[in-house]
Design an enzyme around this catalytic site. Structure first.
Site, PDB file in Angstrom:
ATOM      1  N   GLU A   1      -0.491   0.543  -6.116  1.00  5.29           N
ATOM      2  CA  GLU A   1       0.056  -0.560  -5.206  1.00  5.29           C
ATOM      3  C   GLU A   1       0.128  -1.675  -6.310  1.00  5.29           C
ATOM      4  O   GLU A   1      -0.609  -1.990  -7.199  1.00  5.29           O
ATOM      5  CB  GLU A   1      -1.082  -0.690  -4.360  1.00  5.29           C
TER       6      GLU A   1
ATOM      7  N   HIS B   1       0.742  -1.091   0.164  1.00  4.79           N
ATOM      8  CA  HIS B   1      -0.070   0.060  -0.028  1.00  4.79           C
ATOM      9  C   HIS B   1       0.798   1.174  -0.161  1.00  4.79           C
ATOM     10  O   HIS B   1       1.093   1.992   1.029  1.00  4.79           O
ATOM     11  CB  HIS B   1      -1.074  -0.231   1.296  1.00  4.79           C
TER      12      HIS B   1
END
Length: 258
Positions: A215, A111
């Site tokens: 991501e 992330h």
């Protein structure tokens, strides 16, 4: 003990999303990001090249509380390596250590948030013409149009079957972030935009203008491990100078040379 939820560089912050598939009691980002990890002094060999890199090896094992919400035993090893030029390499290894013979399934993402000069001045190369799931439209499947991604409103998309390299091009700063990934077929692109940013307690009202989340992920198809099996995913991040060519950045040259 170490909790990997901090800024790695001035241009990036991020954490692991260890998301388990088909388990409604878990947070949407999993629980690995909210746990303290141990520094591993004598880890098993990592299949990565760490020549001329400073690195630290971390390990996460489930606690008794974790076993209550997700009853599987695992070892999650993470190597964080920093190259002399500032490149960051993240290598994750997840092993099924169940003693009852049961497999388990999970999804995964790094992330990572990138600092940009102005979101309207950013374009992403490498995801054009690909299919994606739009989380803002009930995960309907669409095909990306155009020759690059640009941003004029909120976005929350999961791109499928993505290439190993993706470029985030910041026109104003003349800087390009290059993501090079292995074992992570998907890519998430997210920016909350103004209204959602104001509704988020841990997000400044105007911070959406200066960030983009891209991501490296494995989301569409859950990863399944039998006892004793191990999965590996790797992400390498670098920031390179971009030059103008006829008034435009040349992302293809960046991708080819990285």
């Amino acid at each position: 003990m170490f909790k990997p939820h901090s800024r790695f560089f001035c241009f990036l912050k991020g954490y692991n999303c260890f998301v388990f598939a088909n388990h409604g009691t878990l947070d949407s980002h999993g629980f690995a990001r909210n746990r303290f990890w141990a520094v591993e002094d004598d880890p098993p060999p990592f299949p990565t090249n760490t020549l001329n890199k400073a690195f630290v090896d971390l390990i996460l094992k489930p606690s008794e509380e974790d076993m209550k919400i997700w009853p599987h035993s695992f070892e999650f090893r993470l190597r964080v390596a920093l190259g002399p030029g500032g490149d960051l390499m993240l290598t994750s290894r997840i092993r099924n250590t169940n003693s009852d013979g049961k497999p388990f399934s999970f999804t995964f993402a790094y992330h990572t948030y990138f600092s940009v000069s102005e979101i309207s001045e950013v374009r992403v190369e490498g995801l054009e013409t690909l299919d994606y799931l739009d989380n803002l439209q009930n995960k309907e499947r669409f095909t990306e149009q155009g020759d690059a991604l640009t941003f004029e409103s909120g976005v929350d998309k999961i791109y499928l079957n993505t290439p190993t390299k993706i470029a985030i091009i910041d026109h104003e700063k003349k800087r390009t972030f290059v993501l090079h990934k292995d074992g992570l077929p998907d890519a998430v692109v997210w920016n909350p935009w103004d209204k959602k940013a104001k509704a988020m307690a841990d997000f400044g009202d105007d911070e959406y203008k200066h960030m983009l989340c891209v991501e490296a992920a494995a989301i569409e198809k859950a990863i399944t491990l039998k006892p004793g099996e191990e999965w590996k995913g790797r992400l390498e991040l670098s920031a390179v100078s971009s030059s103008y060519c006829s008034g435009q950045l040349d992302p293809q040259r960046v991708l080819q040379s990285s």
